[in-house]
Design a protein around this motif. Structure first.
Motif, PDB file in Angstrom:
ATOM      1  N   ARG A  97      -5.745  -4.644  -8.042  1.00  0.00           N
ATOM      2  CA  ARG A  97      -4.388  -4.777  -9.000  1.00  0.00           C
ATOM      3  C   ARG A  97      -3.472  -5.814  -8.641  1.00  0.00           C
ATOM      4  O   ARG A  97      -2.961  -6.422  -9.726  1.00  0.00           O
ATOM      5  N   TRP A 117       3.166  -0.107 -11.701  1.00  0.00           N
ATOM      6  CA  TRP A 117       3.420   1.326 -11.182  1.00  0.00           C
ATOM      7  C   TRP A 117       4.738   1.966 -11.517  1.00  0.00           C
ATOM      8  O   TRP A 117       4.718   3.083 -12.001  1.00  0.00           O
ATOM      9  N   PHE A 163       1.676   1.726  -3.554  1.00  0.00           N
ATOM     10  CA  PHE A 163       0.570   2.306  -4.272  1.00  0.00           C
ATOM     11  C   PHE A 163       0.267   3.598  -3.879  1.00  0.00           C
ATOM     12  O   PHE A 163       0.019   4.684  -4.919  1.00  0.00           O
ATOM     13  N   TRP A 209      -7.005  -1.537  -4.499  1.00  0.00           N
ATOM     14  CA  TRP A 209      -5.437  -2.142  -4.341  1.00  0.00           C
ATOM     15  C   TRP A 209      -5.441  -3.596  -4.555  1.00  0.00           C
ATOM     16  O   TRP A 209      -4.697  -4.062  -5.290  1.00  0.00           O
ATOM     17  N   SER A 260       1.944  -7.505  -4.891  1.00  0.00           N
ATOM     18  CA  SER A 260       2.651  -6.278  -4.762  1.00  0.00           C
ATOM     19  C   SER A 260       3.678  -5.904  -5.569  1.00  0.00           C
ATOM     20  O   SER A 260       4.017  -4.961  -6.150  1.00  0.00           O
ATOM     21  N   GLN A 280       0.769  -1.180   0.043  1.00  0.00           N
ATOM     22  CA  GLN A 280       0.085   0.097   0.033  1.00  0.00           C
ATOM     23  C   GLN A 280       0.883   1.291   0.068  1.00  0.00           C
ATOM     24  O   GLN A 280       0.479   2.268  -0.584  1.00  0.00           O
TER      25      GLN A 280
END
Length: 267
Positions: free
Chosen positions: A183, A263, A32, A180, A255, A29
């Motif tokens: 993704r 990202w 993110f 989140w 992640s 997170q």
């Protein structure tokens, strides 16, 4: 009797599993939030909002639509705030050592969650920013549950029912992070299906399944965790710990994949 003997050990394992999942969530997170700030803020500061359309986020910046653009920016930046405040809210140290910070941050979290949800409803159903109807229904159901559990958390805190307040707040937290988890789920599905030659299409069954699973699966794991905390059966507590360890592994893998492929390349 064996359950009574084994439960303390199982409970320690459950607590460790919960901390492990939280640690993986902090990393994912935080990445993110940094992506949101790093992608959206520089073009705005440079006076080039059209650059925001470089990210395929459905309807982006539209010239001549100040209301829609305002909702977009509120949704994005308040979403970053609710993610950050949610992480702070779950830190036991903050709750124990700085209760005033915990209370005010919790109020902020609830306000941010409501604003992010309502602006999301506007973008989806008024502005028409949606991939397709089924995925829009999924995100809207997620949003509706956010409002329900935020209200229940607020009411239980008002009544000084701290145990129920924490449960409802935890549900609201996991639902707020549905975007989140989506993704992460997309990356995991892509990595798993790519060797089979299966591509994820935005109008396909895989994407729709991931869309619903992105908030249903974490919510189910949280419900198992809460039920295990109330249970006297060591076996149920151990099962909940296994579920949390599994979710932690998926969260970490998803992640890292999102950072590497989704990202970082866009910053």
């Amino acid at each position: 009797m064996p359950d009574a003997v084994d439960r303390p050990r199982a409970r320690r394992r459950l607590d460790h599993a919960a901390r492990t999942w939280f640690a993986t969530a902090v990393v994912g997170q935080a990445a993110f939030v940094l992506f949101i700030v790093g992608f959206f803020l520089p073009p705005l500061l440079q006076g080039d909002p059209q650059a925001l359309n470089a990210k395929p986020h459905l309807t982006g910046w539209v010239a001549g639509d100040p209301l829609g653009n305002a909702h977009l920016l509120m949704h994005v930046f308040v979403g970053a705030l609710v993610t950050a405040s949610g992480l702070v809210q779950l830190l036991p140290t903050v709750r124990r050592r700085w209760p005033a910070v915990h209370r005010w941050n919790g109020r902020g979290f609830m306000v941010f969650a409501i604003v992010a949800t309502l602006t999301g409803f506007y973008l989806t159903w008024v502005r028409g920013s949606q991939l397709n109807l089924p995925s829009a229904v999924s995100t809207s159901l997620n949003g509706a549950l956010i409002l329900v559990f935020a209200a229940l958390a607020w009411r239980s805190a008002w009544r000084r029912d701290i145990a129920r307040h924490r449960e409802h707040a935890l549900r609201a937290w996991v639902l707020v992070n549905g975007v989140w988890f989506l993704r992460i789920g997309i990356m995991l599905a892509g990595l798993g299906l790519a060797p089979l030659g299966v591509a994820i299409r935005e109008d396909g069954a895989v994407f729709l399944a991931v869309s619903f699973a992105s908030w249903l699966v974490p919510l189910a794991v949280v419900e198992g965790y809460l039920a295990a905390g109330r249970s006297a059966r060591a076996g149920r507590v151990r099962a909940a710990a296994v579920g949390l360890y599994g979710l932690a592994a998926l969260t970490a893998a998803g992640s890292l994949a999102a950072i590497a492929f989704m990202w970082w390349p866009r910053l």
